[in-house]
Design an enzyme around this catalytic site. Structure first.
Site, PDB file in Angstrom:
ATOM      1  NE  ARG A  65      -3.878   1.971   2.471  1.00  0.00           N
ATOM      2  CZ  ARG A  65      -4.083   2.692   3.582  1.00  0.00           C
ATOM      3  NH1 ARG A  65      -3.408   2.435   4.688  1.00  0.00           N
ATOM      4  NH2 ARG A  65      -4.969   3.651   3.585  1.00  0.00           N
ATOM      5  CG  HIS A  69      -1.283   5.423   0.023  1.00  0.00           C
ATOM      6  ND1 HIS A  69      -1.912   5.756   1.196  1.00  0.00           N
ATOM      7  CD2 HIS A  69      -2.175   4.654  -0.666  1.00  0.00           C
ATOM      8  CE1 HIS A  69      -3.128   5.218   1.221  1.00  0.00           C
ATOM      9  NE2 HIS A  69      -3.306   4.529   0.104  1.00  0.00           N
ATOM     10  CG  ASN A  98      -0.792   8.426   3.661  1.00  0.00           C
ATOM     11  OD1 ASN A  98      -1.104   7.406   3.050  1.00  0.00           O
ATOM     12  ND2 ASN A  98      -0.421   9.546   3.054  1.00  0.00           N
ATOM     13  CG  HIS A 197      -8.146  -3.596  -1.324  1.00  0.00           C
ATOM     14  ND1 HIS A 197      -9.109  -2.664  -1.599  1.00  0.00           N
ATOM     15  CD2 HIS A 197      -7.008  -2.881  -1.087  1.00  0.00           C
ATOM     16  CE1 HIS A 197      -8.582  -1.437  -1.539  1.00  0.00           C
ATOM     17  NE2 HIS A 197      -7.312  -1.554  -1.243  1.00  0.00           N
TER      18      HIS A 197
HETATM   19  C1  HEM Z   1      -8.762   1.292  -6.266  1.00  0.00           C
HETATM   20  C2  HEM Z   1      -8.724   2.250  -5.378  1.00  0.00           C
HETATM   21  C3  HEM Z   1      -8.320   2.015  -3.946  1.00  0.00           C
HETATM   22  C4  HEM Z   1      -8.954   2.475  -2.845  1.00  0.00           C
HETATM   23  C5  HEM Z   1     -10.177   3.361  -2.817  1.00  0.00           C
HETATM   24  C6  HEM Z   1      -8.252   1.983  -1.698  1.00  0.00           C
HETATM   25  C7  HEM Z   1      -8.584   2.245  -0.382  1.00  0.00           C
HETATM   26  C8  HEM Z   1      -8.076   1.571   0.703  1.00  0.00           C
HETATM   27  C9  HEM Z   1      -8.534   1.730   2.051  1.00  0.00           C
HETATM   28  C10 HEM Z   1      -9.602   2.704   2.522  1.00  0.00           C
HETATM   29  C11 HEM Z   1      -7.847   0.861   2.818  1.00  0.00           C
HETATM   30  C12 HEM Z   1      -8.009   0.623   4.310  1.00  0.00           C
HETATM   31  C13 HEM Z   1      -7.359   1.729   5.101  1.00  0.00           C
HETATM   32  C14 HEM Z   1      -7.802   1.627   6.540  1.00  0.00           C
HETATM   33  O1  HEM Z   1      -8.980   1.904   6.796  1.00  0.00           O
HETATM   34  O2  HEM Z   1      -6.998   1.215   7.389  1.00  0.00           O
HETATM   35  C15 HEM Z   1      -6.940   0.144   1.959  1.00  0.00           C
HETATM   36  C16 HEM Z   1      -6.074  -0.828   2.382  1.00  0.00           C
HETATM   37  C17 HEM Z   1      -5.141  -1.419   1.565  1.00  0.00           C
HETATM   38  N1  HEM Z   1      -4.895  -1.092   0.252  1.00  0.00           N
HETATM   39 FE1  HEM Z   1      -6.048   0.046  -0.949  1.00  0.00          FE
HETATM   40  N2  HEM Z   1      -7.200   1.222  -2.122  1.00  0.00           N
HETATM   41  C18 HEM Z   1      -7.198   1.216  -3.492  1.00  0.00           C
HETATM   42  C19 HEM Z   1      -6.259   0.628  -4.303  1.00  0.00           C
HETATM   43  C20 HEM Z   1      -5.140  -0.028  -3.839  1.00  0.00           C
HETATM   44  C21 HEM Z   1      -3.992  -0.370  -4.636  1.00  0.00           C
HETATM   45  C22 HEM Z   1      -3.794  -0.011  -6.107  1.00  0.00           C
HETATM   46  C23 HEM Z   1      -3.139  -1.030  -3.813  1.00  0.00           C
HETATM   47  C24 HEM Z   1      -1.770  -1.604  -4.114  1.00  0.00           C
HETATM   48  C25 HEM Z   1      -1.388  -2.051  -5.275  1.00  0.00           C
HETATM   49  C26 HEM Z   1      -3.763  -1.125  -2.514  1.00  0.00           C
HETATM   50  C27 HEM Z   1      -3.265  -1.798  -1.432  1.00  0.00           C
HETATM   51  C28 HEM Z   1      -3.871  -1.869  -0.196  1.00  0.00           C
HETATM   52  C29 HEM Z   1      -3.458  -2.774   0.860  1.00  0.00           C
HETATM   53  C30 HEM Z   1      -2.382  -3.853   0.756  1.00  0.00           C
HETATM   54  C31 HEM Z   1      -4.256  -2.488   1.972  1.00  0.00           C
HETATM   55  C32 HEM Z   1      -4.164  -3.107   3.369  1.00  0.00           C
HETATM   56  C33 HEM Z   1      -3.188  -2.273   4.179  1.00  0.00           C
HETATM   57  C34 HEM Z   1      -2.831  -2.801   5.553  1.00  0.00           C
HETATM   58  O3  HEM Z   1      -3.368  -3.814   5.996  1.00  0.00           O
HETATM   59  O4  HEM Z   1      -1.960  -2.168   6.179  1.00  0.00           O
HETATM   60  N3  HEM Z   1      -4.957  -0.466  -2.555  1.00  0.00           N
HETATM   61  N4  HEM Z   1      -7.094   0.613   0.672  1.00  0.00           N
END
Ligand code: HEM
Ligand code: NAG
Ligand code: NAG
Length: 335
Positions: A65, A69, A98, A197
């Site tokens: 992630r 970002h 973040n 995700h």
């Molecule tokens: C398509 C649009 C995307 C949206 C709207 C989005 C949004 C989010 C949100 C809201 C979270 C949870 C944050 C929280 O509440 O703690 C999240 C987690 C995550 N996102 Fe996305 N994301 C997107 C695309 C991506 C992309 C492109 C990647 C990487 C290639 C990614 C990788 C991750 C990962 C691995 C997590 C888990 C993080 C953790 O457990 O620390 N996301 N994302």
């Protein structure tokens, strides 16, 4: 008539020079950039990632992630790592997208310290993030790709730029596609990378609007499987009255089936209406994106290959190269 034709040509050459510029900097990244100047750089990052993930499996999600970002805001220039400095506007790192949810900063700092001890002033923090994301995809999903490197670090990081560039979890498929298109990324790449995700967690605040006060006619988001919604309600309380501080600490797994495995199960969950975020479930809303979801669900190997390619593309966005930017000594501060 002549004026509008000129205008058209002007626009066209502007677009052409933009795309040439973009491909010029992406092309100047190259696999093995540190082969002569710091041959163990990638090995050091891999060791730091593997140690962190074996102690704490969730770290892989954080690092993947972090690369996203970083790259979507001011390009892959490690701007996401810079700390807010007194007297300056807040940095990206302190934007609610973040802070506090982004994790893995210590892993990057630790890898950077080991690399600096061996080859000072040589390896950028931006490349370390890109290597760490790749190594995370490998430990969590067996997905391997070579990372073109040679990125340089930026000196600017502004919290205000985060929402202009990153999608929110409340976006619909059209808005998601637009956010990626602005970076020159396709709808298929957006759907493919959403497969990240398949690991990690989200805080209740990122989706509890779907559970309690969705809209005037539906308290609960009808695109959410009712059993899954009932489970989520046991984890996430209703939002507090206006003005009060709610629960900002509880998290829920993004993929309950294989939470630490980066795989295509995420797409099966979407089909069963168990996408956690609105931005996940919305991929089933349009005919074109739902076709991509079903294709990725059926073809795990194909999805893995597309994921690797899309990560390399994302890793090339608006990079600083050559004499641009700097090689930071400490990832959290400009030199
Ligand atoms: C398509 C649009 C995307 C949206 C709207 C989005 C949004 C989010 C949100 C809201 C979270 C949870 C944050 C929280 O509440 O703690 C999240 C987690 C995550 N996102 Fe996305 N994301 C997107 C695309 C991506 C992309 C492109 C990647 C990487 C290639 C990614 C990788 C991750 C990962 C691995 C997590 C888990 C993080 C953790 O457990 O620390 N996301 N994302
Ligand atoms: C997506 O959201 C935008 C902005 O809120 C809205 O204008 C548009 O109609 C929505 N699209 C769909 C397909 O719901
Ligand atoms: C509430 O959401 C549902 C499902 O998205 C939609 O069909 C309905 O029109 C919405 N109602 C209002 C009042 O916005």
């Amino acid at each position: 008539m002549a004026g509008s034709k000129l205008h058209f040509i002007g626009l066209f050459s502007f677009m052409l020079s933009c795309s040439l510029l973009a491909s010029a900097s992406a092309a100047s990244l190259k696999v093995g950039f540190y082969a002569q100047t710091c041959p163990s750089a990638e090995t050091i990052v891999r060791k730091a990632v593997n140690e962190a993930v074996s102690r704490y499996p969730a770290m892989a999600a954080g690092l993947i992630r972090m690369h996203f970002h970083d790259c979507f805001v001011r390009g892959c220039d490690a701007s996401v790592l810079l700390k807010s400095l007194p007297g300056n506007p807040p940095a990206e790192r302190d934007h609610p997208a973040n802070n506090p949810s982004l994790r893995g900063f210590e892993v990057i700092d630790e890898a950077k310290a080991s690399i600096e001890a061996l080859c000072p002033g040589t390896v950028s923090c931006a490349d370390i993030i890109a290597f760490a994301a790749r190594d995370s995809a490998y430990t969590a999903g067996g997905i391997y790709y070579a990372v073109p490197s040679g990125r340089r670090d930026g000196r600017v990081s502004l919290s205000d730029e985060v929402l202009q560039n990153l999608p929110t979890p409340f976006f619909n498929a059209t808005q998601l596609a637009q956010t990626f298109a602005r970076k020159g990324m396709s709808v298929d790449e957006m759907v493919t990378l959403s497969g990240a995700h398949s690991i990690g967690v989200a805080h209740c605040t990122s989706f509890s609007n779907r559970l309690y006060s969705f809209n005037a006619t539906h308290p609960q988001d009808p695109s959410l499987d009712p059993n899954y919604a009932a489970f989520l309600k046991t984890r996430c309380p209703p939002p507090p009255p206006a003005g009060a501080v709610g629960d900002v600490t509880t998290t829920v797994l993004l993929d309950v089936v294989t939470p630490y495995r980066l795989d295509n199960k995420y797409y099966s969950e979407l089909r069963h209406r168990r996408g956690l975020l609105t931005s996940d479930q919305t991929l089933m809303d349009s005919a074109s994106t739902s076709r991509m979801v079903l294709h990725n669900k059926r073809n795990g190997a194909g999805w893995s290959r597309k994921f690797a390619r899309a990560m390399v593309h994302m890793g090339s966005l608006d990079v600083l190269t050559g004499h641009q930017g700097e090689i930071r000594r400490i990832c959290t501060l400009p030199n």
